[in-house]
Design an enzyme around this catalytic site. Structure first.
Site, PDB file in Angstrom:
ATOM      1  N   ARG A  15     -20.123  -4.069   5.272  1.00  0.00           N
ATOM      2  CA  ARG A  15     -20.321  -3.777   6.742  1.00  0.00           C
ATOM      3  C   ARG A  15     -19.509  -2.212   7.153  1.00  0.00           C
ATOM      4  O   ARG A  15     -19.896  -1.878   8.275  1.00  0.00           O
ATOM      5  CB  ARG A  15     -19.783  -5.004   7.782  1.00  0.00           C
ATOM      6  N   THR A  81     -13.699 -16.681  -3.278  1.00  0.00           N
ATOM      7  CA  THR A  81     -12.445 -16.441  -3.066  1.00  0.00           C
ATOM      8  C   THR A  81     -11.573 -17.377  -4.216  1.00  0.00           C
ATOM      9  O   THR A  81     -10.413 -17.009  -4.849  1.00  0.00           O
ATOM     10  CB  THR A  81     -11.653 -17.025  -1.671  1.00  0.00           C
ATOM     11  N   TYR A 103      -5.165 -11.135   1.666  1.00  0.00           N
ATOM     12  CA  TYR A 103      -6.379 -10.229   1.431  1.00  0.00           C
ATOM     13  C   TYR A 103      -6.040  -8.763   1.541  1.00  0.00           C
ATOM     14  O   TYR A 103      -5.353  -8.657   2.576  1.00  0.00           O
ATOM     15  CB  TYR A 103      -7.205 -10.751   2.754  1.00  0.00           C
ATOM     16  N   GLY A 138     -13.446 -19.684   8.796  1.00  0.00           N
ATOM     17  CA  GLY A 138     -13.406 -21.294   8.196  1.00  0.00           C
ATOM     18  C   GLY A 138     -12.530 -21.998   9.315  1.00  0.00           C
ATOM     19  O   GLY A 138     -11.613 -21.413   9.982  1.00  0.00           O
ATOM     20  N   ASN A 167      -8.946 -20.466   9.678  1.00  0.00           N
ATOM     21  CA  ASN A 167      -8.310 -20.031   8.465  1.00  0.00           C
ATOM     22  C   ASN A 167      -8.071 -18.552   8.494  1.00  0.00           C
ATOM     23  O   ASN A 167      -9.232 -17.830   8.667  1.00  0.00           O
ATOM     24  CB  ASN A 167      -9.128 -20.537   7.385  1.00  0.00           C
ATOM     25  N   ARG A 313       4.234  20.480   5.433  1.00  0.00           N
ATOM     26  CA  ARG A 313       3.707  19.698   4.411  1.00  0.00           C
ATOM     27  C   ARG A 313       4.351  19.240   3.515  1.00  0.00           C
ATOM     28  O   ARG A 313       5.577  19.471   3.324  1.00  0.00           O
ATOM     29  CB  ARG A 313       2.582  20.635   3.569  1.00  0.00           C
ATOM     30  N   TYR A 346       4.428  31.799   6.469  1.00  0.00           N
ATOM     31  CA  TYR A 346       3.966  30.706   5.392  1.00  0.00           C
ATOM     32  C   TYR A 346       5.264  30.622   4.427  1.00  0.00           C
ATOM     33  O   TYR A 346       5.363  31.656   3.738  1.00  0.00           O
ATOM     34  CB  TYR A 346       2.879  30.914   4.660  1.00  0.00           C
ATOM     35  N   ALA A 360       8.842  37.228  11.756  1.00  0.00           N
ATOM     36  CA  ALA A 360       7.609  36.868  12.013  1.00  0.00           C
ATOM     37  C   ALA A 360       6.698  37.509  10.990  1.00  0.00           C
ATOM     38  O   ALA A 360       6.712  38.503  10.579  1.00  0.00           O
ATOM     39  CB  ALA A 360       7.308  37.291  13.475  1.00  0.00           C
ATOM     40  N   TYR A 367       0.946  31.975  -5.005  1.00  0.00           N
ATOM     41  CA  TYR A 367      -0.553  31.714  -5.772  1.00  0.00           C
ATOM     42  C   TYR A 367      -1.069  32.703  -6.158  1.00  0.00           C
ATOM     43  O   TYR A 367      -1.301  33.469  -5.614  1.00  0.00           O
ATOM     44  CB  TYR A 367      -1.296  30.869  -4.837  1.00  0.00           C
TER      45      TYR A 367
HETATM   46  C1  UD1 Z   1     -12.791 -16.358   3.734  1.00  0.00           C
HETATM   47  C2  UD1 Z   1     -12.338 -17.799   4.011  1.00  0.00           C
HETATM   48  C3  UD1 Z   1     -12.565 -18.321   5.482  1.00  0.00           C
HETATM   49  C4  UD1 Z   1     -11.453 -17.413   6.427  1.00  0.00           C
HETATM   50  C5  UD1 Z   1     -11.743 -16.021   6.525  1.00  0.00           C
HETATM   51  C6  UD1 Z   1     -10.666 -15.257   6.932  1.00  0.00           C
HETATM   52  C7  UD1 Z   1     -13.136 -18.829   2.123  1.00  0.00           C
HETATM   53  C8  UD1 Z   1     -14.145 -19.554   1.399  1.00  0.00           C
HETATM   54  N1  UD1 Z   1     -13.320 -18.643   3.233  1.00  0.00           N
HETATM   55  O1  UD1 Z   1     -14.287 -16.245   4.514  1.00  0.00           O
HETATM   56  O2  UD1 Z   1     -12.114 -19.632   5.672  1.00  0.00           O
HETATM   57  O3  UD1 Z   1     -11.676 -17.732   7.678  1.00  0.00           O
HETATM   58  O4  UD1 Z   1     -11.936 -15.568   4.901  1.00  0.00           O
HETATM   59  O5  UD1 Z   1     -11.424 -13.975   7.040  1.00  0.00           O
HETATM   60  O6  UD1 Z   1     -12.158 -18.263   1.430  1.00  0.00           O
HETATM   61  N2  UD1 Z   1     -12.684 -11.481  -1.992  1.00  0.00           N
HETATM   62  C9  UD1 Z   1     -12.560 -11.331  -3.507  1.00  0.00           C
HETATM   63  N3  UD1 Z   1     -13.559 -11.774  -4.178  1.00  0.00           N
HETATM   64  C10 UD1 Z   1     -14.493 -12.549  -4.022  1.00  0.00           C
HETATM   65  C11 UD1 Z   1     -14.572 -12.839  -2.744  1.00  0.00           C
HETATM   66  C12 UD1 Z   1     -13.559 -12.186  -1.571  1.00  0.00           C
HETATM   67  O7  UD1 Z   1     -11.899 -10.390  -3.762  1.00  0.00           O
HETATM   68  O8  UD1 Z   1     -15.314 -12.803  -4.959  1.00  0.00           O
HETATM   69  C13 UD1 Z   1     -11.901 -10.914  -1.207  1.00  0.00           C
HETATM   70  C14 UD1 Z   1     -12.601  -9.978  -0.271  1.00  0.00           C
HETATM   71  O9  UD1 Z   1     -12.226  -8.645  -0.516  1.00  0.00           O
HETATM   72  C15 UD1 Z   1     -11.659 -10.021   0.966  1.00  0.00           C
HETATM   73  C16 UD1 Z   1     -11.270 -11.569   1.064  1.00  0.00           C
HETATM   74  O10 UD1 Z   1     -11.442 -12.013  -0.404  1.00  0.00           O
HETATM   75  O11 UD1 Z   1     -10.598  -9.260   1.004  1.00  0.00           O
HETATM   76  C17 UD1 Z   1     -12.082 -12.822   1.795  1.00  0.00           C
HETATM   77  O12 UD1 Z   1     -13.460 -12.715   1.641  1.00  0.00           O
HETATM   78  P1  UD1 Z   1     -14.588 -12.665   2.582  1.00  0.00           P
HETATM   79  O13 UD1 Z   1     -15.935 -12.701   1.871  1.00  0.00           O
HETATM   80  O14 UD1 Z   1     -14.369 -11.578   3.754  1.00  0.00           O
HETATM   81  O15 UD1 Z   1     -14.326 -14.105   3.078  1.00  0.00           O
HETATM   82  P2  UD1 Z   1     -14.934 -14.895   4.354  1.00  0.00           P
HETATM   83  O16 UD1 Z   1     -16.393 -15.111   4.171  1.00  0.00           O
HETATM   84  O17 UD1 Z   1     -14.517 -14.057   5.396  1.00  0.00           O
END
Ligand code: UD1
Ligand code: CA
Length: 447
Positions: A15, A81, A103, A138, A167, A313, A346, A360, A367
């Site tokens: 997205r 996950t 995450y 969730g 969750n 910088r 500079y 000034a 370079y």
């Molecule tokens: C997940 C939770 C949901 C919770 C929500 C919060 C599960 C099944 N669901 O859903 O309960 O409310 O997050 O945002 O856990 N990722 C991986 N590998 C994978 C899948 C996901 O690394 O195979 C990572 C994603 O990059 C992301 C995070 O895990 O950072 C969550 O994945 P996402 O697909 O967004 O989970 P949700 O469906 O939102």
């Protein structure tokens, strides 16, 4: 107690509609991923595993840039996950104590919240929050302080959809228990995913206790779209501005000041309007940054003044009471105490000794088109306006360069360097030249 971090960052982030992996989009001047890593790092983990998938090489590079000690596990292809946590298991086979799953796209979880999860009495602890709009999350099915199950939006009944305790995705448990349960989660055939939330069933069947800790929704804000990223940036900036003012920093126009994740500013420093801090800036107490400056990777000592309209910088190091004025750019240069660089200058790859004045229009020509070279200027020197310092070059203590000089050779201590053509005056020539030009113009009109 030992703590291991497992940071999930394999998701595509479709997205975002981007070629760049979601967790590498910048938030507060650094990759989104850094925020979760920093929150985890505050617990002083023995090991941190980042689970990569989409854009794995880039994500791994960013993780190592944050901390060389971080290890990465490739999840190819991402299958949910629980699968992501299981993929990290071989890297944690000898880990002891607890593990926390974070995450990579959830930047604002506070270390205190993670600590509360580690301190909770249950075997498995999920992090929940009251959602203003629970759609997509969730839902927690609870009984007192026990967590019975987490139902995903897709599988929720209308009654379950009305639940607002949701969750966050963050989980804490004894590390080997967590890895074992994650690996044992069965595939959800209808969605072809392994859900980490399904460890609850497995844990309860073994007689393990499952509980939860809650936090404000703002902490669990996850980034899925560019609009959410912009909202997160705004939230970060608002919080950082408030924190800065709380700590005794004057912000003349707070809503126009932009900080990076790690900006440090000392008490009684003053920041003018429209100042932008990139990563790695420290400003000591009492310093003043006037309006419209851009700073990154630099250090500004007590009593120094910068701007308006200055650009510092990476590697710009300003000692006490240095004055940097308008339209000055400084990169990889150390300015000792009391140096003045007032205007239009500079300084790159340079060292300027104490109390030297830079006129000034001075430029360090650092370079040559292929390589960078250093300029060294001693203390109490005076660099005349419009001096070109062709590096590598050294100007000694108490030396002086004449205005308009092109300095290609070292200037000894105390010497005056004149590196410009001698002036010639032709009496009356200006008037005669103008008359001649006007005559030519008049003749053309008459044609
Ligand atoms: C997940 C939770 C949901 C919770 C929500 C919060 C599960 C099944 N669901 O859903 O309960 O409310 O997050 O945002 O856990 N990722 C991986 N590998 C994978 C899948 C996901 O690394 O195979 C990572 C994603 O990059 C992301 C995070 O895990 O950072 C969550 O994945 P996402 O697909 O967004 O989970 P949700 O469906 O939102
Ligand atoms: Ca999500």
């Amino acid at each position: 107690m030992q703590v291991s971090l497992i940071v999930l960052a394999a998701g595509l982030g479709s997205r975002m509609n981007s070629d760049l992996p979601k967790v590498l989009h910048p938030l507060a001047g650094v990759p989104l991923l850094d925020h979760a890593l920093a929150a985890g790092q505050a617990l002083d983990p023995a090991r941190t595993v980042v689970v990569t998938g989409h854009g794995a090489d880039l994500v791994a590079k960013a993780a190592h840039a944050f901390d060389e000690g971080i290890v990465t596990a490739l999840q190819d292809p991402p299958q949910g996950t629980a699968h992501a946590v299981a993929v990290a298991a071989p890297l944690l086979s000898d880990a002891e104590g607890k593990a926390i799953v974070l995450y990579g796209d959830t930047p604002f979880v506070r270390p205190q919240t993670l600590q509360a999860m580690l301190d909770a009495p249950q075997d498995i602890v999920f992090l929940g929050f009251q959602a203003a709009n629970p759609k997509g999350y969730g839902r927690f099915l609870t009984e007192g302080d026990r967590l019975l199950a987490i139902v995903e939006e897709k599988q929720a009944t209308p009654a379950q959809k009305a639940i607002t305790l949701c969750n966050s995705g963050v989980v804490a448990a004894e590390v080997q228990t967590l890895l074992r349960l994650a690996a044992a989660v069965p595939l959800r055939e209808n969605v072809s995913e392994y859900y980490l939330t399904d460890i609850i069933d497995l844990a309860r069947a073994e007689g393990l206790s499952v509980g939860f800790v809650t936090c404000p929704e703002a902490e669990t804000l996850g980034i899925n779209t560019r609009a959410q990223l912009a909202a997160a940036e705004a939230a970060f900036q608002a919080a950082k501005r408030a924190e800065m003012m709380e700590e005794g920093v004057t912000l003349i126009s707070p809503e126009t000041t932009f900080f990076a994740r790690d900006t440090y500013i000392g008490r009684d420093a003053t920041i003018g309007p429209a100042v932008i801090f990139g990563p790695g800036v420290t400003v000591e107490t009492g310093a003043e940054i006037k309006g419209f400056c851009h700073l990154e990777g630099c250090h500004i000592s007590r009593g120094a003044t910068v701007g308006p309209f200055a650009r510092l910088r990476p590697g710009a190091e300003l000692a006490e009471d240095v004055h940097v004025g308008n339209f000055v750019e400084i990169k990889n240069a150390v300015l000792d105490e009391g140096v003045k660089v007032g205007h239009l200058t500079y300084l790159g790859d340079a060292h300027v000794g104490e109390f030297t004045n830079i006129g000034a229009g001075t430029v360090t020509c650092n370079y040559d088109g292929v390589m960078k070279h250093r300029t060294t200027i001693g203390k109490n020197a005076f660099i005349g306006s419009d001096t070109m310092l062709v590096a590598p070059v050294t100007v000694g203590d108490h030396a002086l360069t004449a205005s308009g000089s092109v300095i290609t050779q070292d200037v000894p201590e105390g010497a005056l360097a004149l590196g410009r053509a001698a002036q010639v005056n032709k009496p009356g020539l200006a008037v005669r030249l103008m008359d001649k030009l006007r005559a030519i113009k008049a003749a053309k009109k008459g044609q």
